[in-house]
Scaffold this active site. Structure first.
Site, short mmCIF file in Angstrom:
data_model
loop_
_atom_site.label_atom_id
_atom_site.label_comp_id
_atom_site.label_asym_id
_atom_site.label_seq_id
_atom_site.Cartn_x
_atom_site.Cartn_y
_atom_site.Cartn_z
N LYS A 1 0.87 -1.18 0.00
CA LYS A 1 0.00 0.00 0.00
C LYS A 1 0.90 1.22 0.00
O LYS A 1 2.02 1.18 0.51
CB LYS A 1 -0.90 -0.01 1.24
CG LYS A 1 -2.09 0.90 1.15
CD LYS A 1 -3.11 0.46 0.10
CE LYS A 1 -4.46 0.22 0.65
NZ LYS A 1 -5.33 -0.58 -0.16
N1 GLU Z 1 -7.00 -0.16 -3.42
C1 GLU Z 1 -7.71 -1.37 -3.70
C2 GLU Z 1 -7.75 -2.26 -2.47
O1 GLU Z 1 -7.56 -1.83 -1.37
C3 GLU Z 1 -7.21 -2.08 -4.93
C4 GLU Z 1 -5.80 -2.52 -4.91
C5 GLU Z 1 -5.31 -3.08 -6.24
O2 GLU Z 1 -6.12 -3.27 -7.14
O3 GLU Z 1 -4.12 -3.32 -6.36
O4 GLU Z 1 -8.03 -3.43 -2.57
#
Ligand code: GLU
Length: 408
Positions: A97
């Site tokens: 993240k």
């Molecule tokens: N931000 C989204 C999540 O928390 C998608 C992450 C992604 O597709 O890599 O799942």
């Protein structure tokens, strides 16, 4: 929260102490200073972060968040949840993240572009289609991903669409990616309604957050015949027991950039929304919304965690004493987004693109598998859906680390 959840799962799975830290600690945590020129000519330095939780199963994957409250700790927790989420659906990724502590609502598109390009530039040594792939999250969008893809591609000297997912379709994005998280939430709620014996006609839902996830989830529930009686965003909420007209609401949001002030409903607060009597409650905003203070007061039959980490461990303990509430835990409920991100990455690597029907069919098949496995484990071991989903995810990471062994 993420560490406490991990400890509970590790106890449940009886993971030896010697393996616990290895699974829990994030592999790489980066903090970068991002100086950019504001439109008034001043220079401001923002803090940017990226945490890559583990690299055992392939590259890391996860969103990039723009929000004033972003901290390294929050990003690390979200990265850990991404690991369990990817493992639950057997995607060949570790979790990651990223985030920038900024208020995107008070920045111009040109400022956001400079900030995004600066962040991407700082991250170049640590990202790549086989290393770490970003995607949108709270406060970022397809446009953010397009700027990232452009910055990385200019650096490499050729187009690299597979560096990010959630891009515009015209740049190598996947059809169905934007809708994937909300659609997946809708599918899993529908599936849970069968499980608890709730009929969709006449059923009611309250949705907290009307961004990319909450709005698509609301439309998807309406398609299944469910009445949306309450929605909210950062500026406040709306309630109408006859059901909100989502098409009109969408037009209102397009003009006013908020649900607040929609004429065909009564105003309510976010706190009131969470305790509104309804069949399905969908927190689709930020973490820590269902807490010790309100967990005993929520009045729904299904709690569908479209956001990441909306329920605190204290609230969870209260919910475990309320078997009338069926919880679809976050790492299962919102996994549709990263599943279609995986499809997008695969399509980019092969330069071979799928139709929306192919994307949606494959997504629903994966969601069905994860739902059935979680439900079966929860029933067999008499544990909560959350503990079951986390156990499936953590166990897969543990097994992968074990068979790869410890490099001397
Ligand atoms: N931000 C989204 C999540 O928390 C998608 C992450 C992604 O597709 O890599 O799942």
């Amino acid at each position: 929260m993420a560490c406490r959840q991990f400890d509970l799962v590790a106890d449940h799975l009886q993971i030896p102490e010697s393996e616990r830290s290895r699974i829990k600690f994030p592999k790489r945590s980066m903090t970068v200073a991002l100086p950019i020129e504001r439109d008034d000519g001043s220079v401001e330095v923002f803090a940017g972060y990226r945490v890559q939780h583990h690299l055992t199963l392939g590259p890391t994957k996860g969103g990039l968040r723009y929000h004033p409250d972003v901290t390294l700790g929050e990003v690390a927790a979200l990265a850990m949840w991404m690991s369990w989420k990817c493992a639950l659906t057997s995607l060949p990724y570790g979790g990651a993240k990223g985030g920038i502590a900024c208020d995107p609502r008070s920045m111009s598109p040109a400022e956001l572009e400079r900030l995004t390009r600066r962040y991407t530039q700082e991250m170049i040594p640590f990202i790549g289609p086989q290393v770490d792939i970003m995607a949108p999250d709270v406060g970022t969008s397809e446009q953010t991903m397009a700027w990232m893809m452009d910055t990385y591609s200019v650096h490499m000297g050729y187009s690299v669409p597979s560096i990010v997912t959630g891009k515009p379709v015209g740049l190598g994005g996947s059809v169905g990616r934007r809708e994937a998280t909300g659609r997946g939430v809708g599918y899993l709620i529908n599936r849970s309604m069968d499980t608890v014996g709730l009929n969709s006609s006449g059923a009611t839902a309250a949705v907290q957050g009307f961004g990319n996830v909450g709005s698509v989830a609301a439309f998807s529930l309406a398609k299944y015949g469910i009445k949306i009686i309450a929605v909210s965003d950062v500026n406040g909420g709306l309630f109408n027991d006859r059901g909100l007209d989502l098409w009109k609401l969408e037009q209102h949001v397009a003009q006013k950039k908020t649900v607040a002030g929609f004429p065909e409903a009564e105003p309510i607060t976010n706190e009131q929304l969470l305790t509104t009597p309804c069949d399905i409650l969908v927190p689709a905003a930020l973490e820590r919304q269902i807490t010790e203070a309100n967990a005993a007061k929520i009045q729904c039959r299904i709690l569908a965690e479209a956001a990441n980490g909306p329920t605190t461990p204290e609230a969870d303990a209260i919910l475990e004493q309320r078997p009338e509430i069926f919880v679809i835990p976050d790492i299962l409920c919102n996994v549709g987004g990263v599943v279609v991100s995986y499809f997008e990455w695969v399509q980019d690597l092969q330069s071979f693109f799928w139709t929306e029907t192919e994307v949606t069919d494959k997504l629903f098949r994966i969601l069905e598998g994860a739902f059935v496995q979680t439900l079966t484990m929860s029933r067999k071991r008499k544990i909560s859906m959350r503990l079951a989903a986390l156990s499936l995810g953590v166990r897969r990471v543990q097994e992968a680390k074990r068979v790869r062994g410890l490099f001397p």
